[in-house]
Write an enzyme that holds these catalytic residues in place. Sequence first.
Site, PDB file in Angstrom:
ATOM      1  CB  CYS A 132      37.716  52.131  25.316  1.00 51.33           C
ATOM      2  SG  CYS A 132      37.211  50.597  25.999  1.00 51.33           S
ATOM      3  CG  HIS A 272      39.928  52.595  28.783  1.00 55.02           C
ATOM      4  ND1 HIS A 272      38.735  52.996  29.525  1.00 55.02           N
ATOM      5  CD2 HIS A 272      40.120  51.703  28.234  1.00 55.02           C
ATOM      6  CE1 HIS A 272      38.237  52.475  28.872  1.00 55.02           C
ATOM      7  NE2 HIS A 272      38.894  51.263  28.583  1.00 55.02           N
ATOM      8  CG  ASN A 302      36.806  48.578  30.336  1.00 56.84           C
ATOM      9  OD1 ASN A 302      36.237  49.631  29.648  1.00 56.84           O
ATOM     10  ND2 ASN A 302      37.575  48.180  29.351  1.00 56.84           N
TER      11      ASN A 302
HETATM   12  N1  ACO Z   1      38.752  33.886  35.927  1.00 55.07           N
HETATM   13  C1  ACO Z   1      39.686  32.093  35.704  1.00 55.07           C
HETATM   14  N2  ACO Z   1      40.115  31.801  34.430  1.00 55.07           N
HETATM   15  C2  ACO Z   1      40.208  33.335  34.157  1.00 55.07           C
HETATM   16  C3  ACO Z   1      39.390  34.006  33.976  1.00 55.07           C
HETATM   17  C4  ACO Z   1      39.101  34.434  34.967  1.00 55.07           C
HETATM   18  N3  ACO Z   1      37.635  35.200  34.877  1.00 55.07           N
HETATM   19  N4  ACO Z   1      39.151  34.228  32.104  1.00 55.07           N
HETATM   20  C5  ACO Z   1      40.711  33.726  31.781  1.00 55.07           C
HETATM   21  N5  ACO Z   1      40.818  33.069  32.764  1.00 55.07           N
HETATM   22  C6  ACO Z   1      41.364  32.089  31.780  1.00 55.07           C
HETATM   23  C7  ACO Z   1      41.477  31.529  30.438  1.00 55.07           C
HETATM   24  O1  ACO Z   1      41.111  31.170  29.821  1.00 55.07           O
HETATM   25  C8  ACO Z   1      42.896  31.592  30.720  1.00 55.07           C
HETATM   26  O2  ACO Z   1      43.475  30.289  30.815  1.00 55.07           O
HETATM   27  P1  ACO Z   1      44.403  29.548  30.214  1.00 55.07           P
HETATM   28  O3  ACO Z   1      45.870  29.625  30.026  1.00 55.07           O
HETATM   29  O4  ACO Z   1      44.075  28.069  30.645  1.00 55.07           O
HETATM   30  O5  ACO Z   1      43.871  28.874  28.795  1.00 55.07           O
HETATM   31  C9  ACO Z   1      44.038  32.251  31.554  1.00 55.07           C
HETATM   32  O6  ACO Z   1      43.002  32.334  32.340  1.00 55.07           O
HETATM   33  C10 ACO Z   1      44.477  33.762  30.521  1.00 55.07           C
HETATM   34  O7  ACO Z   1      45.338  33.864  31.974  1.00 55.07           O
HETATM   35  P2  ACO Z   1      46.417  34.881  31.376  1.00 55.07           P
HETATM   36  O8  ACO Z   1      46.678  35.245  29.723  1.00 55.07           O
HETATM   37  O9  ACO Z   1      47.457  35.059  32.203  1.00 55.07           O
HETATM   38  O10 ACO Z   1      45.428  36.023  30.883  1.00 55.07           O
HETATM   39  P3  ACO Z   1      46.239  37.779  30.871  1.00 55.07           P
HETATM   40  O11 ACO Z   1      47.126  38.064  32.050  1.00 55.07           O
HETATM   41  O12 ACO Z   1      45.895  37.926  29.724  1.00 55.07           O
HETATM   42  O13 ACO Z   1      44.335  38.198  31.301  1.00 55.07           O
HETATM   43  C11 ACO Z   1      42.589  39.640  30.318  1.00 55.07           C
HETATM   44  C12 ACO Z   1      43.106  38.394  30.625  1.00 55.07           C
HETATM   45  C13 ACO Z   1      42.572  40.895  31.922  1.00 55.07           C
HETATM   46  C14 ACO Z   1      41.537  39.601  29.827  1.00 55.07           C
HETATM   47  C15 ACO Z   1      44.131  40.955  30.007  1.00 55.07           C
HETATM   48  O14 ACO Z   1      44.681  40.357  28.490  1.00 55.07           O
HETATM   49  C16 ACO Z   1      43.402  41.994  29.154  1.00 55.07           C
HETATM   50  O15 ACO Z   1      42.660  43.045  30.279  1.00 55.07           O
HETATM   51  N6  ACO Z   1      43.611  42.432  28.729  1.00 55.07           N
HETATM   52  C17 ACO Z   1      42.836  43.559  27.852  1.00 55.07           C
HETATM   53  C18 ACO Z   1      41.519  43.867  27.852  1.00 55.07           C
HETATM   54  C19 ACO Z   1      41.199  45.888  27.850  1.00 55.07           C
HETATM   55  O16 ACO Z   1      42.159  46.709  27.866  1.00 55.07           O
HETATM   56  N7  ACO Z   1      40.649  46.491  27.015  1.00 55.07           N
HETATM   57  C20 ACO Z   1      40.038  47.052  27.025  1.00 55.07           C
HETATM   58  C21 ACO Z   1      39.101  47.526  25.263  1.00 55.07           C
HETATM   59  S1  ACO Z   1      37.553  47.099  26.082  1.00 55.07           S
HETATM   60  C22 ACO Z   1      37.135  48.302  24.827  1.00 55.07           C
HETATM   61  O17 ACO Z   1      37.461  48.700  23.882  1.00 55.07           O
HETATM   62  C23 ACO Z   1      35.263  48.192  24.788  1.00 55.07           C
END
Ligand code: ACO
Length: 345
Positions: A132, A272, A302
């Site tokens: 990214c 980003h 993204n």
């Molecule tokens: N729908 C419903 N539930 C979901 C989904 C979904 N699509 N995805 C995950 N969950 C669940 C998980 O299974 C987990 O459940 P559990 O607690 O029962 O195991 C729970 O939701 C996780 O929830 P949170 O901990 O609140 O999730 P979080 O706040 O960490 O959000 C996310 C997840 C959106 C992926 C976030 O961590 C994020 O944006 N991370 C950074 C991504 C990023 O910046 N990438 C940049 C680089 S990309 C590149 O270089 C190509």
Amino acid sequence: MNPASSKKFKNPRAQHDFKGRTCSIVSVGSYVPERILRNADLEKMVETTDEWITSRTGIRERRIAADDEFTSDIAAKAASRALTKARLQAEQVDMIVVATITPDMLFPSTACLVQQKIGAHRAAAFDIEAACSGFIYGLEIGQQFIMSRTYDTVLVIGAEKLSAIIDWSDRNTCVLFGDGAGAAILQNRPGSHGLLTACMGADGTKAHLLSMPGGGSRCPATSESVAARMHYLRMDGKETFKNAVNAMYTAAKESLRRCEIDIRHIKCVIPHQANRRIIDAVGERIGAEPEQIFVNLDKYGNTSAASVAIALDEAVQCGRIQKGDLVLLIVFGAGLTWGAAVIEW
Ligand code: ACO
């Protein structure tokens, strides 16, 4: 850089390294595929809800390339738009840098395929891979070639067909990403938009947080690797999130320090576009007001290397950025990698 502006804002490289030849972003262009995949569509594919995706990420929809539309096609369309805006012919381009983690093939480079598609037959062409952060890495590389007088016209493109490496059965990742491309033309053109600085960073000790394990020399394609779903993007979302905020803060601070610019003087911050909560946290840490920050991830998700390039083009098109405004781009991605750039538009 605008000659008048060099008195106002420091261009670290121009003053110290390259005897005053500055680098301008002469134009930007972008392209996103037509097909829209909405959160409601994803509800039918995996166990998720529009409410979860919107509240946890800010994403409402993303673009998905057609089956016969590849990263080089998307990149070529963005490049052609940037060339048109710059009133340049493709044969005037000296170098093409394509930042992507979804090349058409491992080799030849997507940049070579773009060269052929737009007819830039004089240009050297190569890909870079900084996930990214790729577009800022590309700007920094291009800037060096302009400032050192090696080349006069450099085309930098961030382009992705992420839909090709997404595991559409994994709700943790499939809701986050989309396809698209953004391009910039770099030249030394006094009076145009000056690239004051671009800085880059990386931390390979955290490479495991975000990767596609299959397809390279470590894990070539076999029926076992395909069955184990090794050829899809994998991410530790929580850890990536924490690292993103810290790295983007550090990069933004460094780029502003180099140019001796206070965040209050930045008209438009373009972070980003990965997650609305990351954008808000970074904005708060760098002391930016919400109205300074440009967000379009609700429409595209993204798009990795294309993300800030598409956003910059949109911000200019919708009038959020006017001539003379200071713009701060901040990126973060797999590697880990990060970077920031300051532009005087
Ligand atoms: N729908 C419903 N539930 C979901 C989904 C979904 N699509 N995805 C995950 N969950 C669940 C998980 O299974 C987990 O459940 P559990 O607690 O029962 O195991 C729970 O939701 C996780 O929830 P949170 O901990 O609140 O999730 P979080 O706040 O960490 O959000 C996310 C997840 C959106 C992926 C976030 O961590 C994020 O944006 N991370 C950074 C991504 C990023 O910046 N990438 C940049 C680089 S990309 C590149 O270089 C190509």
